[in-house]
Motif scaffolding. Structure first.
Motif, PDB file in Angstrom:
ATOM      1  N   LYS A 106      63.640 -99.896   7.794  1.00  0.00           N
ATOM      2  CA  LYS A 106      64.861 -99.230   8.255  1.00  0.00           C
ATOM      3  C   LYS A 106      64.679 -98.663   9.660  1.00  0.00           C
ATOM      4  O   LYS A 106      65.577 -98.738  10.500  1.00  0.00           O
ATOM      5  CB  LYS A 106      65.223 -98.114   7.285  1.00  0.00           C
ATOM      6  N   LEU A 107      63.508 -98.096   9.918  1.00  0.00           N
ATOM      7  CA  LEU A 107      63.242 -97.542  11.244  1.00  0.00           C
ATOM      8  C   LEU A 107      63.248 -98.622  12.328  1.00  0.00           C
ATOM      9  O   LEU A 107      63.656 -98.379  13.462  1.00  0.00           O
ATOM     10  CB  LEU A 107      61.878 -96.839  11.244  1.00  0.00           C
ATOM     11  N   GLY A 108      62.794 -99.835  11.932  1.00  0.00           N
ATOM     12  CA  GLY A 108      62.811-100.937  12.899  1.00  0.00           C
ATOM     13  C   GLY A 108      64.209-101.247  13.380  1.00  0.00           C
ATOM     14  O   GLY A 108      64.425-101.491  14.564  1.00  0.00           O
ATOM     15  N   ARG A 109      65.180-101.220  12.431  1.00  0.00           N
ATOM     16  CA  ARG A 109      66.572-101.512  12.816  1.00  0.00           C
ATOM     17  C   ARG A 109      67.168-100.409  13.674  1.00  0.00           C
ATOM     18  O   ARG A 109      68.033-100.646  14.501  1.00  0.00           O
ATOM     19  CB  ARG A 109      67.430-101.688  11.544  1.00  0.00           C
ATOM     20  N   GLN A 110      66.689 -99.212  13.448  1.00  0.00           N
ATOM     21  CA  GLN A 110      67.289 -98.070  14.151  1.00  0.00           C
ATOM     22  C   GLN A 110      66.509 -97.644  15.390  1.00  0.00           C
ATOM     23  O   GLN A 110      66.877 -96.675  16.049  1.00  0.00           O
ATOM     24  CB  GLN A 110      67.380 -96.884  13.190  1.00  0.00           C
ATOM     25  N   ARG A 148      66.054 -98.931  18.453  1.00  0.00           N
ATOM     26  CA  ARG A 148      66.764 -98.923  19.749  1.00  0.00           C
ATOM     27  C   ARG A 148      67.772 -97.776  19.819  1.00  0.00           C
ATOM     28  O   ARG A 148      67.902 -97.124  20.860  1.00  0.00           O
ATOM     29  CB  ARG A 148      67.463-100.257  19.959  1.00  0.00           C
ATOM     30  N   GLU A 149      68.462 -97.584  18.710  1.00  0.00           N
ATOM     31  CA  GLU A 149      69.442 -96.492  18.690  1.00  0.00           C
ATOM     32  C   GLU A 149      68.753 -95.136  18.849  1.00  0.00           C
ATOM     33  O   GLU A 149      69.250 -94.249  19.560  1.00  0.00           O
ATOM     34  CB  GLU A 149      70.219 -96.520  17.375  1.00  0.00           C
ATOM     35  N   ASN A 150      67.592 -94.977  18.203  1.00  0.00           N
ATOM     36  CA  ASN A 150      66.858 -93.717  18.303  1.00  0.00           C
ATOM     37  C   ASN A 150      66.384 -93.443  19.729  1.00  0.00           C
ATOM     38  O   ASN A 150      66.376 -92.293  20.178  1.00  0.00           O
ATOM     39  CB  ASN A 150      65.646 -93.746  17.368  1.00  0.00           C
TER      40      ASN A 150
END
Length: 445
Positions: free
Chosen positions: A235-239, A241-243
């Motif tokens: 989940k962190l991988g998907r987020q 860039r947003e983070n």
């Protein structure tokens, strides 16, 4: 290995220091000695509690830990407890301008040229503010011990006790040893007061045990968090860039707002967005329900058209441009449809032309129509039928009329129009004859 390092650090004799902390995704650490000199400044990204504790212990024994916000964050409280340090927080939140002024003045006084990021600046501001709070007491200690032969390490220990709340006189008595004892015992200092040394050793031993228990608890907590982080890795991988973008945004906002104000602003923004989405959802839901209702009505109309005995009547609620446009959108009005005008008021020649262009088979009206509108419909040979002349079967969104009744009313209207034309032609003919007679009389005279 990390636990062993922490145990080793806890047993080493370190100089007492003042620590300023700025917690968050990136932790800022600033360390001052008890004379107010900067001895360490650093920021660590995604640092664990144990990493922060080790970083502090590498540079001294933390007597007091300061924060730049009130109340202090949980991370600052936990680290102060783990290091058995006193906690200092300002009475109110620092503004960014006050932090900059405090840090810049300090660097100028100490003749330091240091490049700071936001976290290091906040941590240094917290450390300076903490030192300034105890500065007068520390100067009093220096003044009391100015002519003594006591060592610098012992002076720092006395200052540490004073910071922790011990009166200056009691702190000096506790650290300073009587000269008579020194003369009687030539052995090393540890033998001068074996009872006090044992008590101090016992205290340190108990403190080490407490610290070891806390470190063990922290290790269990870290292990649990690591397992949780592993589960959340996808989940962190998907987020990610947003983070990164959010981190940059938070960095910018950190210069202008305090953490509480920023939190309130973010919450307010999210609440507004949720309300906006809810309103949009409700609007779309109503539209979908309306369209489903219209589709059901149109399908029902089609069924009656196929049966042939009754003809569906499409309703125009108001005789205006908007009313006609709405009905066309809702019912897809086409040539030879039957239209029922609920309210014929307000419609003039221009509105009648719009409706006449649709070429309806007939228009049923419940109220009297203006003469201008009637003339437009008559010119376009569109029958106008009063609602009281026929029987309408009203449904939820449309009406029904018997095919035979409609044809009879249209036939009556056509006969009426033929009769009116004959009357007009007759009147026109008599008018021509009268004009001819008048002209003939004039010529005879």
């Amino acid at each position: 290995m990390e636990d062993d390092k922490l145990k080793t650090k806890s047993r080493e004799v370190k100089s007492p220091v003042i620590v300023g902390l700025d917690p968050g995704l990136t932790v800022g650490i600033a360390i001052l000695d008890l004379e107010g000199n900067l001895i360490h400044l650093r920021s660590i990204k995604e640092a664990s509690h144990s990493e922060v504790i080790m970083e502090i212990m590498d540079h001294g024994k933390a007597i007091i830990i300061g924060s730049d916000v009130h109340p202090p964050p949980k991370m600052v409280k936990k680290i102060a407890t783990a290091l058995n340090s006193r906690l200092y927080t300002p009475e109110k939140i620092f503004s960014v301008a006050l932090k900059n002024e405090l840090v810049n003045t300090f660097l100028i006084e100490k003749r330091l040229e240091v490049s700071l990021d936001a976290h290091e600046r906040d941590a240094l501001a917290a450390a300076i503010k903490t030192y300034r709070h105890y500065e007068n007491k520390l100067r009093q200690v220096e003044s009391r011990l100015e002519d003594s032969t006591i060592s610098r390490r012992e002076v720092d220990e006395i200052k540490g006790l004073v910071i922790k709340g011990t009166p200056i006189t009691n702190a000096i008595k506790k650290i300073r040893k009587p000269k008579s004892v020194k003369k009687r015992i030539p052995a090393p200092q540890i033998k001068e007061k074996p009872k006090e040394a044992m008590e101090e050793f016992s205290k340190l031993k108990n403190r080490v045990k407490v610290q070891e228990q806390k470190i063990k608890h922290q290790k269990l907590l870290i292990d649990r968090l690591k397992r949780q982080n592993k589960r959340l890795k996808d989940k962190l991988g998907r987020q990610k860039r947003e983070n990164i973008n959010l981190k940059k945004k938070i960095e910018r906002l950190h210069y202008e707002y305090s953490k509480d104000i920023l939190l309130n602003k973010e919450l307010s923004s999210k609440i507004k967005l949720i309300k906006k989405l809810q309103e949009k959802y409700n609007k779309e839901k109503k539209l979908r329900e309306k369209l489903e209702e219209n589709i059901n009505s149109l399908l029902e109309m089609k069924d009656f058209e196929h049966e042939g005995e009754k003809i569906p009547v499409k309703i125009v609620k108001s005789f205006t441009r908007e009313g006609i446009k709405e009905a066309c959108h809702q019912w897809k009005i086409k040539k030879d449809d039957i239209i029922l005008l609920y309210n014929a008021k307000g419609g003039g020649s221009q509105t009648a032309k719009i409706l006449a262009k649709l070429a309806p088979k007939a228009i049923i009206t419940r109220e009297n129509m203006s003469h201008q509108a009637i003339k437009i419909f008559e010119d376009n040979e569109t029958p106008i039928i009063p609602a009281q002349n026929i029987t309408l079967e009203t449904r939820e969104n449309f009406a029904l009329i018997k095919k035979r009744d409609l044809e009879n009313e249209i036939e009556k209207w056509e006969k009426k129009m033929i009769e009116n034309r004959r009357k007009k032609e007759k009147q026109k003919l008599w008018k021509i004859i009268d004009e001819y007679r008048v002209k003939r009389r004039r010529n005879q005279q």
